[in-house]
Design an enzyme around this catalytic site. Structure first.
Site, PDB file in Angstrom:
ATOM      1  N   ASP A   1      -9.443  54.883 -80.747  1.00 45.20           N
ATOM      2  CA  ASP A   1     -10.242  56.385 -81.040  1.00 45.20           C
ATOM      3  C   ASP A   1      -9.853  57.363 -82.220  1.00 45.20           C
ATOM      4  O   ASP A   1      -8.950  56.153 -82.371  1.00 45.20           O
ATOM      5  CB  ASP A   1      -9.477  57.306 -79.537  1.00 45.20           C
TER       6      ASP A   1
ATOM      7  N   ASP B   1     -12.608  53.801 -69.724  1.00 41.51           N
ATOM      8  CA  ASP B   1     -11.796  53.046 -70.820  1.00 41.51           C
ATOM      9  C   ASP B   1     -11.389  52.184 -70.060  1.00 41.51           C
ATOM     10  O   ASP B   1     -10.635  50.732 -70.433  1.00 41.51           O
ATOM     11  CB  ASP B   1     -11.294  53.686 -71.502  1.00 41.51           C
TER      12      ASP B   1
ATOM     13  N   ASP C   1      -8.693  56.246 -73.301  1.00 36.86           N
ATOM     14  CA  ASP C   1      -8.018  57.695 -72.347  1.00 36.86           C
ATOM     15  C   ASP C   1      -8.656  57.704 -71.237  1.00 36.86           C
ATOM     16  O   ASP C   1      -7.692  58.539 -70.840  1.00 36.86           O
ATOM     17  CB  ASP C   1      -7.405  58.866 -72.907  1.00 36.86           C
TER      18      ASP C   1
HETATM   19  P1  ATP Z   1     -12.758  59.409 -79.083  1.00 35.89           P
HETATM   20  O1  ATP Z   1     -11.473  59.979 -78.584  1.00 35.89           O
HETATM   21  O2  ATP Z   1     -12.721  58.131 -79.045  1.00 35.89           O
HETATM   22  O3  ATP Z   1     -12.917  59.364 -80.422  1.00 35.89           O
HETATM   23  P2  ATP Z   1     -14.177  61.793 -79.136  1.00 35.89           P
HETATM   24  O4  ATP Z   1     -13.683  62.974 -78.471  1.00 35.89           O
HETATM   25  O5  ATP Z   1     -14.901  61.902 -80.312  1.00 35.89           O
HETATM   26  O6  ATP Z   1     -13.555  60.316 -78.813  1.00 35.89           O
HETATM   27  P3  ATP Z   1     -16.085  62.364 -76.751  1.00 35.89           P
HETATM   28  O7  ATP Z   1     -14.691  63.201 -76.160  1.00 35.89           O
HETATM   29  O8  ATP Z   1     -16.219  61.281 -75.434  1.00 35.89           O
HETATM   30  O9  ATP Z   1     -15.631  61.744 -78.015  1.00 35.89           O
HETATM   31  O10 ATP Z   1     -16.676  63.417 -76.685  1.00 35.89           O
HETATM   32  C1  ATP Z   1     -18.132  62.694 -77.476  1.00 35.89           C
HETATM   33  C2  ATP Z   1     -19.284  64.149 -77.367  1.00 35.89           C
HETATM   34  O11 ATP Z   1     -19.031  64.677 -76.813  1.00 35.89           O
HETATM   35  C3  ATP Z   1     -18.462  64.684 -78.706  1.00 35.89           C
HETATM   36  O12 ATP Z   1     -18.642  63.948 -79.983  1.00 35.89           O
HETATM   37  C4  ATP Z   1     -18.995  66.312 -78.509  1.00 35.89           C
HETATM   38  O13 ATP Z   1     -20.352  66.172 -79.220  1.00 35.89           O
HETATM   39  C5  ATP Z   1     -19.100  66.351 -76.926  1.00 35.89           C
HETATM   40  N1  ATP Z   1     -17.788  67.150 -76.321  1.00 35.89           N
HETATM   41  C6  ATP Z   1     -16.493  66.653 -76.963  1.00 35.89           C
HETATM   42  N2  ATP Z   1     -15.947  67.460 -75.334  1.00 35.89           N
HETATM   43  C7  ATP Z   1     -16.499  68.393 -74.544  1.00 35.89           C
HETATM   44  C8  ATP Z   1     -16.896  69.534 -74.287  1.00 35.89           C
HETATM   45  N3  ATP Z   1     -15.507  69.988 -73.563  1.00 35.89           N
HETATM   46  N4  ATP Z   1     -18.061  70.253 -73.903  1.00 35.89           N
HETATM   47  C9  ATP Z   1     -19.192  69.450 -73.975  1.00 35.89           C
HETATM   48  N5  ATP Z   1     -19.219  68.927 -75.107  1.00 35.89           N
HETATM   49  C10 ATP Z   1     -17.658  68.081 -75.221  1.00 35.89           C
END
Ligand code: ATP
Length: 927
Positions: free
Chosen positions: A336, A670, A666
């Protein structure tokens, strides 16, 4: 006040009571939970919410299990027959060895189990509760009956609960019922006689929340839970089997058959030659006893257990023992981004609206800092409407909380949301003010699939919002924040600086977002939509009823710096022949920028040879044909905007290409990918319980560098196993061959069965086991990963084993004959021959500390365990040679200085031959 509360789920059928009755019965409050005083009282009364330590199989059974091994059967039979022949001393020694072996095995097994058990407690489960009216996170063993527990997707249910509130709650109860399809829960009162699997208003300890959320009252904790009941009945026995130990068990069986056949043949040959049947039989037993590597199973378990402990020290907690072996063979790590390769400490750097970008100063979560426009002039939230509304959306459509503890600002909840609270506070919009302006009525929570979060609020901002926003003054307002493309899909207009609406310029917004993402920033879009009074039913707020025609207010771009150790860990993996791939839900441009910064794009990916890894998005993956998929996946270094379901396909594709895959995860979704991967890796800090449950390994610090460290340790474990086997087998083969040769030649046995047992047992423990403590070799991360199908011993090592076996046979035989020819008694000659075995093995031990480098180069004294072991062994040899009692038991006799010098000369000569073999091999490998 003492309560009448009962802690047993079976005493009262809580599922047949209404929620408020359970609340009354357990003297709790459905909103404020228990008071701290009640918790303390009940904790003393009911004890911690933990299952009693598993007793597993009974002590006697576990000791008996140590004898359940074909090699031990042979020894037992040998002991019995020897006794039958009247050789009581020999028989006693054989039985003694069997018993010692069982005790050592038993102690080691118990220690290994205890170590694994201890590791489990390193990954402590936490539970969210409401106590004294405040929500808090507590270790789940602190829960007591009556506690009000909050559940969310990904949580492990921490105790037996009667659910009192829930929203779309589904629970996987396979731990309890074996049924893996998640069960939908509700609050209805159920009839009393109903099986556990059908009690929809209950959530049982150990089951996993897959979707939705809920709240429940603890009705049973610890051993009183349904899980506790099962635990009591079954007594969870931990298996210590790994592919390697299973292979070794198979190997033991074949070895036993071979040894028995050889011993029978020896006996037959002796009889044909008219040798004394009793003597021939003793010789056959000596052969069998000598050739059996008794110490092997214990040594393997210990080496694995030491590996597990070393990994735990480096913050990688192994949940399933086979992972220790698989780690050493890992060829691809899929990681990730957020939190693993990056810090997961977000700070909004830029807020973009149709009026332009605003830069934000300040660092961390402290709300100190300012926003200023591109002329450098500080601005406040009131400067322009789009900025105000972007900040309002960010702060109100938000479940995190910003708190100050001991002058340090901290975030409770998601760091992405935390960053949005901080930037709003910097512009003067603190949480209290925001909640006052926009009281929340309903929520569509964020999920990785949805990629946005939406909330419905009562709107009291009519004074701040100009009337020219469509519909203002409004009764309600919908707020949305999330991934730019997702939010844009919901929008049809965008807000100008003065609050008026204008048509959405999708291309301009996307360009601005790409620009920000290209700098490695995570970009979220914010949008709102006012609703006229009576235009919307707040109870019907959901994904399907989300009103169309949202108004884009702006973009917020946040920095999440790469972890300090990520770059060096990625480069270490590259040197070790391991490809690292980033799998993220984030935007491709953000992912690419971060990947570039940590050197992920520069590594040649497997299966190609091109120098830069490709970047693929979830959409790209979906467009690939089944034939193209595996190759493309193998070549790519970054997968962006990937959904959790695609992760499973990625693992399968990489495995189809022959990779051993370590995959991090996480979230709840997954879990399938984690199970499929060779090594499923879950995050100890931020991961859900569901992910931890599915994982083989848990990182207690969530750091990518820890995976690299675990791989390094995994390689070390395998090396040490190989070293032990390379060291131990020559003794067994040598002993077997000496006896065989003696019988074939019709000569007296150069070593007796009891002496052989002495050699095998003492050297395995005092010398061989010390190799398990051997530090990792210097170049361990410069080799390619081990092919999992490759046999433990390479051809070169097999040849070395044969070489040393030959040297042992030649050396001991020669000395035995020499001593006899120069007037020594049979007992003295045998004592000299036995010491040849031990001293040569002790010298050879130093060589085995490295499989390629010479003993001098690694330093003779660099493993203190080895030195201690050799000292103990030396004392043992002096005892067996000179103590009269031991002379009687083992048929030995004191020998003189001359004999010791000859023994040492043989050992030095043998070491020189082994050193020459090593040197020759290494020059061969280099050419
Ligand atoms: P990884 O840990 O796999 O790198 P990530 O944390 O980047 O994953 P996600 O948490 O699935 O991926 O988030 C995907 C997208 O959703 C982010 O790029 C963002 O645009 C949006 N996002 C993330 N957190 C939030 C939130 N709390 N509320 C709204 N949108 C969100």
């Amino acid at each position: 006040m003492t309560t009448s509360v009962s802690a047993s789920s079976s005493a009262t059928a809580h599922h047949s009571l209404a929620g408020h009755e359970v609340v009354l019965l357990l003297e709790t409050d459905p909103h404020d939970g228990l008071t701290s005083q009640q918790v303390t009282e009940r904790l003393t009364r009911f004890g911690p919410n933990a299952l009693p330590a598993s007793k597993g199989a009974g002590l006697l059974l576990r000791i008996l299990r140590q004898f359940h091994n074909p090699l031990i059967y042979v020894l037992l039979a040998a002991g019995a027959i020897t006794a039958g022949l009247g050789e009581y001393v020999d028989s006693a020694v054989i039985f003694g060895v069997v018993v010692i072996n069982a005790i050592v095995g038993f102690i080691q097994e118990s220690k290994a189990e205890a170590a694994l058990e201890g590791l489990r407690s390193m990954v402590r489960t936490r539970a969210r509760v409401v106590r004294d009216g405040h929500e808090q996170t507590v270790p789940s063993d602190g829960l007591v009956p009556g506690d009000l527990v909050l559940l969310d997707a990904g949580d492990k249910v921490p105790a037996d609960l009667r659910l009192i509130r829930l929203a779309e709650l589904r629970v996987n109860e396979s731990a309890l019922t074996g049924e893996s399809v998640p069960v939908a829960k509700d609050e209805v009162v159920l009839p009393e006689p109903i099986p556990v699997a059908d009690r929809r208003n209950m959530a049982y300890s150990g089951t996993l929340v897959t979707t939705g959320s809920g709240a429940g009252i603890v009705i049973a904790s610890g051993a009183e839970t349904e899980l506790g009941e099962i635990h009591r009945l079954v007594g969870a026995a931990e298996t210590l089997a790994t592919p390697l130990t299973q292979k070794l068990a198979g190997f033991s069986k074949i070895l036993t058959i071979a040894i028995l056949a050889l011993a029978a043949a020896t006996f037959g040959v002796g009889l044909l030659r008219d040798q004394d049947p009793v003597e021939t039989f003793t010789a056959a037993i000596a052969l069998a006893v000598g050739a059996i590597p008794e110490g092997l199973p214990a040594a393997v378990t210990i080496t694995l257990a030491i590996g597990v402990a070393r990994m735990a020290r480096r913050r990688a907690v192994i949940r399933r023992l086979p992972a220790v072996e698989t780690l050493g063979s890992t060829t691809v790590i899929c990681s990730d981004k957020t939190g693993t390769l990056t810090e997961n400490q977000m700070t909004v750097r830029t807020v973009w609206t149709s009026a332009g970008p605003y830069e934000v100063t300040g660092s961390g979560y402290s709300p100190e800092g300012t926003l200023h426009d591109n002329t450098g002039t500080p601005v406040s939230a009131g400067t322009e409407q789009a900025l105000l509304w972007s900040l309002l959306v960010g702060a109100a459509c938000n479940d995190a909380a910003l708190t100050e503890q001991d002058t340090r600002w901290m975030i409770v909840g998601d760091p992405t949301e935390g960053a949005m609270l901080v930037v709003a506070a910097k512009a003067g919009l603190n949480s209290d003010r925001v909640t006052g302006l926009l009281p929340r009525l309903a929520t569509i929570p964020f999920s990785s699939e949805r990629r946005y979060m939406a909330t419905l609020h009562r709107d009291t901002t009519a004074d701040t919002a100009p009337d020219n926003i469509a519909g203002h003054p409004a009764a309600h307002v919908v707020l949305v924040k999330g991934a730019v493309e997702r939010v844009l899909d919901l929008c049809s207009a965008q807000m100008s600086a003065d609050g008026t609406l204008r048509p959405l310029d999708r291309i301009a917004v996307l360009r601005a977002a790409d620009d920000l993402a290209g700098q490695g920033l995570r970009v979220l879009a914010t949008a709102m939509r006012p609703l006229k009074p009576g235009a919307f039913d707040p109870d019907g707020f959901g994904e399907d009823t989300l009103p169309a025609g949202m108004v884009l207010t702006g973009l917020q771009a946040m920095l999440d710096p790469p972890r300090a150790a990520a770059t060096s860990a990625v480069s270490a993996c590259r040197t070790a022949g391991i490809a690292v791939k980033m799998i993220t839900g984030d935007h491709a441009a953000t992912a690419t920028a971060i990947a570039g910064r940590i050197g992920l794009l520069d590594q040649p990916q497997h299966g190609n040879g091109c120098d830069r890894g490709m970047v693929l998005t979830g959409t790209d993956l979906a467009a690939l044909t089944a034939e193209e998929f595996p190759e493309a996946v193998d070549r790519a270094a970054v997968f962006a905007r990937v959904s959790p379901e695609q992760k499973l396909r990625l693992v399968e594709a990489l495995q189809a290409r022959g990779h051993v895959v370590a995959m991090t995860g996480d979230g709840v979704n997954d879990a399938p990918a984690l199970r499929q991967a060779g090594i499923g890796v879950a995050m100890g800090e931020s991961g859900t319980e569901v992910a931890k449950d599915a994982a083989d390994m848990v990182l207690t610090d969530d750091d990518f560098a820890t995976i690299e460290a675990a791989v390094e340790e995994g390689r070390g474990v395998f090396d040490n196993l190989t070293k032990f086997i390379t060291w131990t087998l020559p003794t067994n083969i040598g002993e077997g061959l000496v006896i065989l040769a003696a019988i074939m030649a019709g000569a007296a046995l150069p070593i007796l069965p009891t002496q052989i047992l002495w050699i095998n047992m003492t050297t395995a423990v005092a010398l061989g086991l010390m190799l398990a403590f051997e530090p990792k070799e210097a170049g361990i991360m410069t080799r390619r990963p081990r092919d999992p199908d490759q046999p433990l011993l390479t051809r070169a090592l097999m040849l070395r084993i044969m070489l040393v076996s030959g040297l042992l046979v030649a050396g001991s035989w020669w000395l035995f004959e020499w001593e006899l020819a120069h007037g020594a008694s049979l007992a003295e000659a045998r004592t000299a021959a036995m010491n040849v075995f031990v001293v040569v093995e002790a010298f050879y031990l130093f060589s085995c500390r490295s499989l390629t480098r010479s003993a001098w180069r690694i330093g003779i004294f660099s493993n203190r365990w080895v030195i201690a072991g050799v000292t103990v062994q030396a004392i043992g040899q002096l005892a067996i040679t000179y103590l009269p009692a031991m002379n009687t038991v083992f048929g030995t006799a004191p020998i003189g200085w001359g004999a010791w010098l000859r023994i040492l000369a043989i050992a030095v000569a043998a070491s020189l031959v082994v050193a020459a073999d090593k040197w020759w091999r290494s020059t061969l490998d280099q050419t």
